[in-house]
Design an enzyme around this catalytic site. Structure first.
Site, PDB file in Angstrom:
ATOM      1  CD  GLU A  77       0.311  -3.818   9.519  1.00  0.00           C
ATOM      2  OE1 GLU A  77      -0.029  -2.894   8.765  1.00  0.00           O
ATOM      3  OE2 GLU A  77       0.288  -4.826   9.804  1.00  0.00           O
ATOM      4  N   GLY A  91      21.143  -3.195  33.116  1.00  0.00           N
ATOM      5  CA  GLY A  91      22.542  -2.407  32.943  1.00  0.00           C
ATOM      6  C   GLY A  91      23.126  -2.378  31.680  1.00  0.00           C
ATOM      7  N   GLY A  92      24.519  -2.534  31.800  1.00  0.00           N
ATOM      8  CA  GLY A  92      25.425  -2.358  30.475  1.00  0.00           C
ATOM      9  C   GLY A  92      24.990  -3.819  29.836  1.00  0.00           C
ATOM     10  NE  ARG A 107     -10.468  11.361  10.840  1.00  0.00           N
ATOM     11  CZ  ARG A 107      -9.947  10.806   9.598  1.00  0.00           C
ATOM     12  NH1 ARG A 107      -9.984   9.761   9.376  1.00  0.00           N
ATOM     13  NH2 ARG A 107      -8.993  11.910   9.214  1.00  0.00           N
ATOM     14  CG  LEU A 137      -1.694   1.426   1.353  1.00  0.00           C
ATOM     15  CD1 LEU A 137      -2.641   1.479   0.362  1.00  0.00           C
ATOM     16  CD2 LEU A 137      -2.558   1.294   2.887  1.00  0.00           C
ATOM     17  N   PRO A 182       6.724   5.866  -1.615  1.00  0.00           N
ATOM     18  CG  PRO A 182       8.350   5.644  -3.074  1.00  0.00           C
ATOM     19  CD  PRO A 182       6.940   5.336  -2.809  1.00  0.00           C
ATOM     20  NE  ARG A 184      -4.551   0.666  11.590  1.00  0.00           N
ATOM     21  CZ  ARG A 184      -5.459   1.371  10.986  1.00  0.00           C
ATOM     22  NH1 ARG A 184      -6.594   1.520  11.219  1.00  0.00           N
ATOM     23  NH2 ARG A 184      -4.841   2.273  10.203  1.00  0.00           N
TER      24      ARG A 184
END
Length: 379
Positions: free
Chosen positions: A361, A337-338, A373, A123, A126, A240
């Site tokens: 999505e 942590g790390g 809406r 869908l 660009p 979704r």
């Protein structure tokens, strides 16, 4: 809805066993090597995961959307990127099942539900992301064919999949001028861009789909001219929910990893897990995931029932769950942590994979528009 019967438990356990055996042990290597595990996807098809809510007469499992979100949550504990691709495949396959004529269903669906054929959904373009009704890919009738020209962007699986459910403009500007097509990968005039370099989702390819007078039989028009935008949006309701479930499963994995790490790690003479401040953090993370799960199941039940508020509920569940999932995964990394920053612990991959769920999505900003809406329209 919240107490699973024996059949529902079996579905969940089967999905989790598949994730534990075939996804989780390979997820880090697939991510590093950018490997798309087609062989494993074929095995998913053998379990009925290629057509979860597709009709049985063409090989589908004919389950509910509620079953599907539970399945995708479990799959994502193994690898959110592959679980998300399976979701996209299911969305495209469902579109053909729901809107295809008898010839289209019998031609394509047995291969898709078995995952002998893999599907992509095309869908986005660009410069045309959230405003999907403004797409410019054009389909012009030429005898018994259509000639398609344009570029699709961010197409999951592109270049490695067999079938593209693709939206193109057959009429005037706006949503009513858009139609849907089933486009085989070997269509003359169809080509692909390079595999995109991405933050996450490295286990599935993402490429442009390029159409240069690509000749598609008119028999591959899906649902009639002018119905493509409606088909795309109806497909996205379920997509979704599925992507939200993928966030939920990935975040649950990250939370479980954090608890195990804190139980092993000692500092200042005690287990980190015994630190009250960290326990409170874990409590909030668990609460966020449980709230997400509740809303997600509620939305899935609404979609199953074709409820009047299904669209806004799917949008709510997608926005809330993908935001919560990323936040929980990011906190799980922090709690390591790390070590959380190291690839071998697997948490940083979850953070990278889940980040895009807030974008695709329909971005979470667009989800807010959808919900708003419904609120304003009811006033």
């Amino acid at each position: 809805m919240f107490v699973l019967d024996e059949d529902e438990k079996a579905i969940v356990e089967t999905a989790r066993a598949f994730a534990d055996e075939l996804l989780a042990p390979n997820a880090l290597e697939w991510d590093e090597q950018k490997h798309f595990p087609v062989d494993v996807l074929r095995k998913a098809g053998e379990l009925g995961l290629g057509g979860i809510y597709v009709n049985e007469d063409v090989g589908g499992s004919e389950l509910r959307r509620l079953d599907a979100v539970r399945i995708f949550e479990q799959l994502s504990t193994g690898c959110p990127a592959i679980a998300a691709y399976i979701s996209i495949h299911n969305m495209a396959t469902w579109m053909i099942d729901s809107y295809g004529d008898a010839a289209q269903r019998n031609r394509w669906l047995p291969g898709l539900t078995s995952m002998d054929l893999l599907a992509s959904y095309a869908l986005t373009e660009p410069g045309v992301g959230s405003d999907a009704a403004a797409l410019s890919t054009r389909a012009v009738r030429d005898g018994d064919d259509y000639l398609l020209t344009g570029v699709k962007q961010f197409i999951s699986g592109a270049g490695s999949t067999d079938v593209y459910v693709l939206m193109a403009r057959t009429g005037d500007d706006g949503a009513r001028g858009i139609s849907a097509f089933i486009v085989p990968a070997d269509t003359p005039g169809l080509s692909f861009g390079a595999n995109e370099r991405k933050m996450g989702w490295n286990a599935q390819p993402t490429r442009q789909v390029i159409l240069d007078n690509a000749r598609v039989p008119a028999a591959n028009l899906l649902g009639g001219e002018g119905n493509g935008f409606r088909i795309a949006m109806n497909g996205l309701n379920g997509g979704r929910l599925n992507i939200a479930a993928c966030s939920l499963g990935g975040a649950q994995f990250a939370l479980d990893k954090a608890v195990a790490y804190l139980a092993e790690r000692r500092a200042f003479g005690a287990r980190l897990l015994d630190n009250a401040a960290l326990q409170f953090e874990l409590a909030d993370m668990r609460t966020s995931l449980e709230a997400s799960r509740t809303l997600l199941w509620r939305a899935a039940a609404a979609l199953d029932a074709d409820a009047p508020d299904k669209v806004e509920l799917c949008a709510m569940a997608k926005r809330f769950t993908t935001d919560a999932g990323f936040e929980v995964a990011n906190k799980a990394l922090q709690l390591h942590g790390g070590y959380g920053y190291l690839a071998e612990y697997g948490v940083e991959k979850i953070v990278r994979d889940l980040r895009v769920h807030q974008i695709l999505e329909g971005t979470n900003e667009i989800m807010r528009v959808v919900v708003a809406r419904s609120v304003v329209g009811a006033a």
